[in-house]
Design a protein around this motif. Structure first.
Motif, mmCIF file in Angstrom:
data_model
loop_
_atom_site.group_PDB
_atom_site.id
_atom_site.type_symbol
_atom_site.label_atom_id
_atom_site.label_comp_id
_atom_site.label_asym_id
_atom_site.label_seq_id
_atom_site.Cartn_x
_atom_site.Cartn_y
_atom_site.Cartn_z
ATOM 1 N N GLU A 1 0.794 -1.163 0.006
ATOM 2 C CA GLU A 1 0.089 -0.102 0.158
ATOM 3 C C GLU A 1 1.002 1.283 -0.141
ATOM 4 O O GLU A 1 0.784 2.334 -0.832
ATOM 5 N N LEU A 2 1.951 1.170 0.797
ATOM 6 C CA LEU A 2 2.781 2.228 0.621
ATOM 7 C C LEU A 2 3.395 2.643 -0.628
ATOM 8 O O LEU A 2 3.467 3.769 -1.072
ATOM 9 N N ALA A 3 3.807 1.684 -1.317
ATOM 10 C CA ALA A 3 4.644 1.729 -2.665
ATOM 11 C C ALA A 3 3.353 2.506 -3.474
ATOM 12 O O ALA A 3 3.664 3.471 -4.331
ATOM 13 N N GLY A 4 2.185 2.047 -3.674
ATOM 14 C CA GLY A 4 1.266 2.340 -4.517
ATOM 15 C C GLY A 4 0.665 3.824 -4.049
ATOM 16 O O GLY A 4 0.720 4.513 -4.899
ATOM 17 N N ARG A 5 0.723 4.182 -2.775
ATOM 18 C CA ARG A 5 0.498 5.669 -2.526
ATOM 19 C C ARG A 5 1.504 6.639 -3.015
ATOM 20 O O ARG A 5 1.456 7.715 -3.558
ATOM 21 N N CYS A 6 2.814 5.878 -2.812
ATOM 22 C CA CYS A 6 3.944 6.777 -3.224
ATOM 23 C C CYS A 6 3.817 7.131 -4.813
ATOM 24 O O CYS A 6 4.191 8.545 -5.191
ATOM 25 N N LEU A 7 3.536 6.081 -5.581
ATOM 26 C CA LEU A 7 3.543 6.337 -7.029
ATOM 27 C C LEU A 7 2.098 7.153 -7.314
ATOM 28 O O LEU A 7 2.342 8.067 -8.229
ATOM 29 N N ARG A 8 1.203 7.109 -6.595
ATOM 30 C CA ARG A 8 -0.143 8.130 -6.714
ATOM 31 C C ARG A 8 0.542 9.336 -6.243
ATOM 32 O O ARG A 8 0.338 10.473 -7.109
ATOM 33 N N CYS A 9 1.377 9.764 -5.332
ATOM 34 C CA CYS A 9 1.744 11.059 -4.974
ATOM 35 C C CYS A 9 2.552 11.427 -6.291
ATOM 36 O O CYS A 9 2.544 12.629 -6.431
ATOM 37 N N ALA A 10 3.424 10.831 -6.738
ATOM 38 C CA ALA A 10 4.264 11.158 -7.822
ATOM 39 C C ALA A 10 3.616 11.447 -9.084
ATOM 40 O O ALA A 10 3.856 12.663 -9.536
ATOM 41 N N SER A 11 2.502 10.828 -9.285
ATOM 42 C CA SER A 11 1.574 11.142 -10.540
ATOM 43 C C SER A 11 0.881 12.398 -10.264
ATOM 44 O O SER A 11 0.621 13.403 -10.975
ATOM 45 N N PHE A 12 0.431 12.631 -8.847
ATOM 46 C CA PHE A 12 -0.350 13.916 -8.522
ATOM 47 C C PHE A 12 0.739 15.068 -8.727
ATOM 48 O O PHE A 12 0.447 16.223 -9.351
ATOM 49 N N LEU A 13 2.159 14.901 -8.158
ATOM 50 C CA LEU A 13 2.898 16.036 -8.322
ATOM 51 C C LEU A 13 3.279 16.367 -9.839
ATOM 52 O O LEU A 13 3.368 17.475 -10.292
ATOM 53 N N ASP A 14 3.241 15.171 -10.700
ATOM 54 C CA ASP A 14 3.425 15.440 -12.055
ATOM 55 C C ASP A 14 2.453 16.352 -12.825
ATOM 56 O O ASP A 14 2.606 17.221 -13.593
ATOM 57 N N SER A 15 1.249 16.026 -12.248
ATOM 58 C CA SER A 15 0.058 16.572 -12.704
ATOM 59 C C SER A 15 0.183 18.165 -12.412
ATOM 60 O O SER A 15 -0.758 19.122 -12.944
ATOM 61 N N ARG A 16 0.638 18.312 -11.370
ATOM 62 C CA ARG A 16 0.750 19.792 -10.829
ATOM 63 C C ARG A 16 2.133 20.524 -11.724
ATOM 64 O O ARG A 16 2.578 21.660 -11.142
ATOM 65 N N SER A 17 2.814 19.824 -12.622
ATOM 66 C CA SER A 17 3.719 20.320 -13.423
ATOM 67 C C SER A 17 5.011 20.647 -12.605
ATOM 68 O O SER A 17 6.072 21.569 -12.851
ATOM 69 N N ILE A 18 5.441 19.688 -11.638
ATOM 70 C CA ILE A 18 6.446 19.475 -10.791
ATOM 71 C C ILE A 18 7.222 18.810 -11.707
ATOM 72 O O ILE A 18 7.105 17.618 -12.082
#
Length: 494
Positions: A35-52
């Motif tokens: 679950e931790l790995a999944g949430r970290c990957l989602r967080c990376a996608s979220f930041l990418d969507s914010r143009s980070i």
């Protein structure tokens, strides 16, 4: 060509022990490694969507929750540079940190003073305990971006024990070094449960609650608040940790709050860092709990502990011996090696050290020396391979033409039953620097001239006269950083 993403390497290391094993305990909930790995990957996608983008700084002003862990690792997965910061500052302090770091995004919680500082500087995202809004709706799929040494992998800020904090950038791979250096001293395994009183924004807390336990596949207890002694004992009783990481001020408070029924929940591995552990606290902890405290010293610049005691070989009043992978030297003011038994400035060298401060070329020149040596700013004495901390270089005192270690004086003063806490610093009196002891009296102790005379007589029986404070001041509390370090520079200005 970039190297493999260090955050993903760390997550894979933890998952290798089983994706269904618990990575974090938070309140009554648990987060598995999968679950931790999944949430970290989602967080990376979220930041990418914010143009980070790779190299962008993302400031994290978050309590110790799963959101903090996922944001830190998620930012690294996206190739960005997470910047965890102290969560108990004021708006102007956050303004400085945002400007200094050049953060492109702030992740924080509702009502936090960092929000005021972010206005007009950078966008902010409000998180709950599990992360940014809408995270669960994103797929747990993201291709981790490779490490790039031309950009900072993560950045911490010094605790400010000697003034305004400095940005300390690290390479991504520096996240993996502690497991194969200090980690060998600790010997954590996937059967361990870790509890740290130090927060994730502090290098010691990030090591104890993220870098080391994830590499070992251990479970870690997260506590979002500032834990007092009773909180720690309650967490020990509830979670039964096998390893506890604390600081001397907390060990002191826990000793005073200790009751015999608490003994059975004290873990087998107890560690102290962040500041020198007085030998009295080492002895008292062992006496009441039956457990030794392993002391060590590290730094934000090293993102590691480079001198440490070992299990079964812990020496009171000593930070221990050099950790595998590190070299240490003690030098005089001219940079010449000093003989064993003499005070000297500690230099260390090894893998994972910060190469430069952020936006501070002057401090970089002072600290990051030729041939990879790092000036730690600490004074030590080495005898038989063991290093005894004498104080910070800036805190050393001179009396009757001789150098005096404030740590040495404080250790003896703490042995008096009327003293709960103390700090020793120079104070300007009639144009001269004199040694002054700032004392927090134990409950029930009557402060005043009689106690002052009693404390001076007590010290004269234990120390040479030139080491004894010329004045004593009773204070309700000592100025400290959020990590528990005494700010002696504040006392010098009193």
């Amino acid at each position: 060509m970039g190297r493999r993403n260090a955050a993903w390497s760390l997550l894979e290391s933890g998952m290798s022990f089983g994706p269904d094993r618990t990575a974090y305990r938070f309140g009554s909930s648990a987060l598995t490694y999968g679950e931790l790995a999944g949430r970290c990957l989602r967080c990376a996608s979220f930041l990418d969507s914010r143009s980070i983008r790779p190299g962008d700084r993302v400031m994290l002003s978050l309590p110790d929750t799963p959101a903090m862990v996922c944001a830190f690792l998620g930012a690294m997965l996206a190739g960005a540079c997470p910047v965890p910061v102290n969560t108990s500052l004021h708006a102007p302090d956050y303004g400085f940190l945002l400007e200094d770091s050049g953060a492109k995004l702030l992740l924080t919680v509702p009502g936090h003073p960092s929000l005021e500082a972010a206005e007009g500087r950078c966008p902010a995202v409000l998180c709950d305990d599990m992360g940014p809004p809408g995270l669960d709706g994103l797929p747990p799929v993201f291709d981790p971006r490779p490490a790039d040494d031309a950009r900072p992998g993560f950045m911490l800020y010094s605790s400010g024990s000697t003034g305004r904090p400095k940005g300390v950038p690290h390479r991504q791979d520096d996240l993996l070094v502690p497991a194969r250096t200090w980690g060998l001293v600790l010997g954590l395994t996937d059967r361990d449960v870790v509890l740290s009183s130090s927060k994730l924004f502090f290098a010691y807390g990030l090591l104890a609650s993220l870098a080391l336990p994830l590499a070992a596949g251990a479970a870690t207890v997260l506590f979002p608040g500032k834990p007092g002694p009773c909180d720690v004992f309650d967490l020990m009783l509830r979670h039964r940790p096998t390893a506890f990481f604390g600081v001397p001020t907390l060990y002191n408070a826990m000793i005073r709050a200790f009751e015999p029924a608490m003994k059975e929940s004290v873990p087998g591995l107890c560690y102290s860092a962040g500041e020198a552990l007085p030998s009295l606290l080492h002895e008292e902890w062992a006496r009441i709990t039956g457990r030794e405290v392993l002391e060590g010293i590290g730094s934000t610049e090293a993102f590691n502990v480079f001198i440490s005691n070992r299990k079964g070989h812990s020496r009171p009043g000593s930070a221990g011996q050099t950790v595998q992978g590190f070299e240490a030297r003690l030098v005089d003011d001219a940079g010449r090696d000093v003989p064993p038994g003499s005070q000297g400035h500690l230099l260390v060298r090894g893998e994972g050290l910060c190469r430069e401060y952020w936006n501070r070329p002057d401090k970089t020149r002072e600290t990051m020396l030729a041939d990879g040596w790092l000036r730690t700013g600490d004074v030590f004495v080495e005898e038989g391979g063991f290093y005894a901390h004498q104080g910070r270089s800036d805190d050393m005192l001179k009396s009757a033409g001789q150098w005096v270690s404030p740590v040495r004086v404080e250790e003896e003063l703490l042995r008096h039953p009327a003293v709960a806490e103390c700090a020793v610093a120079a104070r300007r009196v009639n144009g001269l620097d004199v040694i002054c002891a700032f004392v927090v009296a134990a409950p029930g102790a009557a402060t005043g001239k009689a106690l002052t005379l009693e404390l001076r007589k007590f010290l004269l029986g234990r120390l040479q006269e030139h080491m004894c404070p010329a004045c004593f001041e009773f204070v309700p509390e000592l100025p400290k950083t959020a990590t528990g370090k005494v700010q002696r520079f504040v006392l010098r200005q009193c």
